[in-house]
Design a protein around this motif. Sequence first.
Motif, mmCIF file in Angstrom:
data_model
loop_
_atom_site.group_PDB
_atom_site.id
_atom_site.type_symbol
_atom_site.label_atom_id
_atom_site.label_comp_id
_atom_site.label_asym_id
_atom_site.label_seq_id
_atom_site.Cartn_x
_atom_site.Cartn_y
_atom_site.Cartn_z
ATOM 1 N N UNK A 288 45.056 73.549 -39.407
ATOM 2 C CA UNK A 288 43.922 73.605 -40.627
ATOM 3 C C UNK A 288 42.809 72.570 -40.302
ATOM 4 N N UNK A 289 43.197 71.874 -39.414
ATOM 5 C CA UNK A 289 42.836 70.289 -39.614
ATOM 6 C C UNK A 289 41.286 70.458 -39.207
ATOM 7 N N UNK A 290 40.645 70.366 -39.792
ATOM 8 C CA UNK A 290 39.026 70.178 -39.510
ATOM 9 C C UNK A 290 38.601 69.317 -38.259
ATOM 10 N N UNK A 291 38.451 70.170 -36.884
ATOM 11 C CA UNK A 291 39.078 70.349 -35.862
ATOM 12 C C UNK A 291 37.856 69.795 -34.760
ATOM 13 N N UNK A 292 37.091 68.533 -34.555
ATOM 14 C CA UNK A 292 35.772 68.361 -33.614
ATOM 15 C C UNK A 292 36.307 68.383 -31.744
ATOM 16 N N UNK A 293 35.770 68.607 -31.524
ATOM 17 C CA UNK A 293 36.173 68.247 -29.677
ATOM 18 C C UNK A 293 34.642 68.559 -29.230
ATOM 19 N N UNK A 294 35.059 67.110 -28.584
ATOM 20 C CA UNK A 294 33.543 66.072 -28.324
ATOM 21 C C UNK A 294 34.056 66.013 -26.786
ATOM 22 N N UNK A 295 32.865 66.604 -26.047
ATOM 23 C CA UNK A 295 32.503 66.079 -24.651
ATOM 24 C C UNK A 295 31.264 64.826 -24.273
ATOM 25 N N UNK A 296 31.275 64.083 -23.584
ATOM 26 C CA UNK A 296 29.842 63.764 -23.149
ATOM 27 C C UNK A 296 28.829 63.872 -22.222
ATOM 28 N N UNK A 297 28.242 64.240 -22.736
ATOM 29 C CA UNK A 297 27.345 64.864 -21.429
ATOM 30 C C UNK A 297 26.785 64.196 -20.473
ATOM 31 N N UNK A 298 26.767 64.193 -19.534
ATOM 32 C CA UNK A 298 26.334 62.457 -18.064
ATOM 33 C C UNK A 298 25.016 63.974 -17.505
ATOM 34 N N UNK A 299 24.046 63.466 -16.537
ATOM 35 C CA UNK A 299 23.433 64.535 -15.630
ATOM 36 C C UNK A 299 24.080 64.841 -14.899
ATOM 37 N N UNK A 300 24.932 64.413 -14.577
ATOM 38 C CA UNK A 300 25.889 65.091 -13.438
ATOM 39 C C UNK A 300 26.937 66.077 -13.669
ATOM 40 N N UNK A 301 26.977 66.278 -15.170
ATOM 41 C CA UNK A 301 27.528 67.712 -15.764
ATOM 42 C C UNK A 301 27.051 68.684 -15.272
ATOM 43 N N UNK A 302 28.225 69.709 -15.010
ATOM 44 C CA UNK A 302 27.485 70.696 -14.263
ATOM 45 C C UNK A 302 28.090 71.720 -15.412
ATOM 46 N N UNK A 303 27.086 73.437 -15.270
ATOM 47 C CA UNK A 303 27.734 74.521 -16.574
ATOM 48 C C UNK A 303 28.673 74.849 -15.640
ATOM 49 N N UNK A 304 29.665 74.641 -14.837
ATOM 50 C CA UNK A 304 30.786 74.707 -14.370
ATOM 51 C C UNK A 304 31.848 74.370 -15.387
ATOM 52 N N UNK A 305 32.030 73.186 -15.193
ATOM 53 C CA UNK A 305 32.301 72.398 -16.000
ATOM 54 C C UNK A 305 33.159 72.356 -17.631
ATOM 55 N N UNK A 306 31.289 72.843 -17.988
ATOM 56 C CA UNK A 306 31.782 72.745 -18.922
ATOM 57 C C UNK A 306 32.139 74.615 -19.563
ATOM 58 N N UNK A 307 32.151 75.238 -18.685
ATOM 59 C CA UNK A 307 32.176 76.871 -18.482
ATOM 60 C C UNK A 307 34.088 77.014 -18.572
#
Length: 255
Positions: A180-199
Amino acid sequence: MIRRHTDEVGVLAEIFSSFQGEGPLVGKRQVFVRTAGCNLSCSYCDSPRFRREAKFCEVLSPPASGPLRRADNPVTASWAMKEVLGLWGRGSHSVSITGGEPLCQPDFAAALASGCAAEGLPVYFETNGSSASRFRRLIPWIDFAAVDIKLQSHHSCPPDRWSRLFENEISCIDGASRAGVATIAKTVILDATTPEEIERLCHRLEGLEMTLVLQPASGRGKPGPEKLILLHQAASELLGDVVVIPQAHKMMGVL
Ligand code: SF4
């Protein structure tokens, strides 16, 4: 009065009052307690000096309201709590325990979090998520959990250790969210980051109560707007709460 769990010693880099510059709580006034030392080596790290041990803890008052002071490390958690209470004031939202990586000093991090909770100050705990077992101990004292997710392309650790790091991060997010903790997941986006990684990441976060923050890198590898829209769309196919938020403290010129 300072209460229980505050006699641990640890190494701090700085204590200061400022605005939260990342994620959904951007603009909230916080007292920051920054530990020194980190166990990772992300390619985009914008605070390399906080990855090392620090000789001194600097206490920075709000601009123009007082001098900078220094204390020799290690410091006690009870000393840190006195400084936190000195900076806490009208408009303060929470205490951000951040790094470096606070969980490199697990007993000290627990003493800081429990000390804040004992004083009735909400705790915003930032971690790179590399130790789910250490993080779990702190959950009872945390109000907001901001857990980083390091993608393989962030080169935060040697390639053969990345899966373990990733599983720990997911476990931290899962544990905080279920508690029940307010939870934030953060990932840094680089120009090299792909949609497959995010999926792949979003498949692991499906069903959890949390906000996913896609944070564009601000320096080397900074992504263009098309990349941000593409990755936001990819994440939104699987998750309900996805936001793109850049680091605002750099724009404001504050710490
Ligand atoms: S976890 Fe944070 S402090 Fe550590 S190397 Fe990565 S960005 Fe830098």
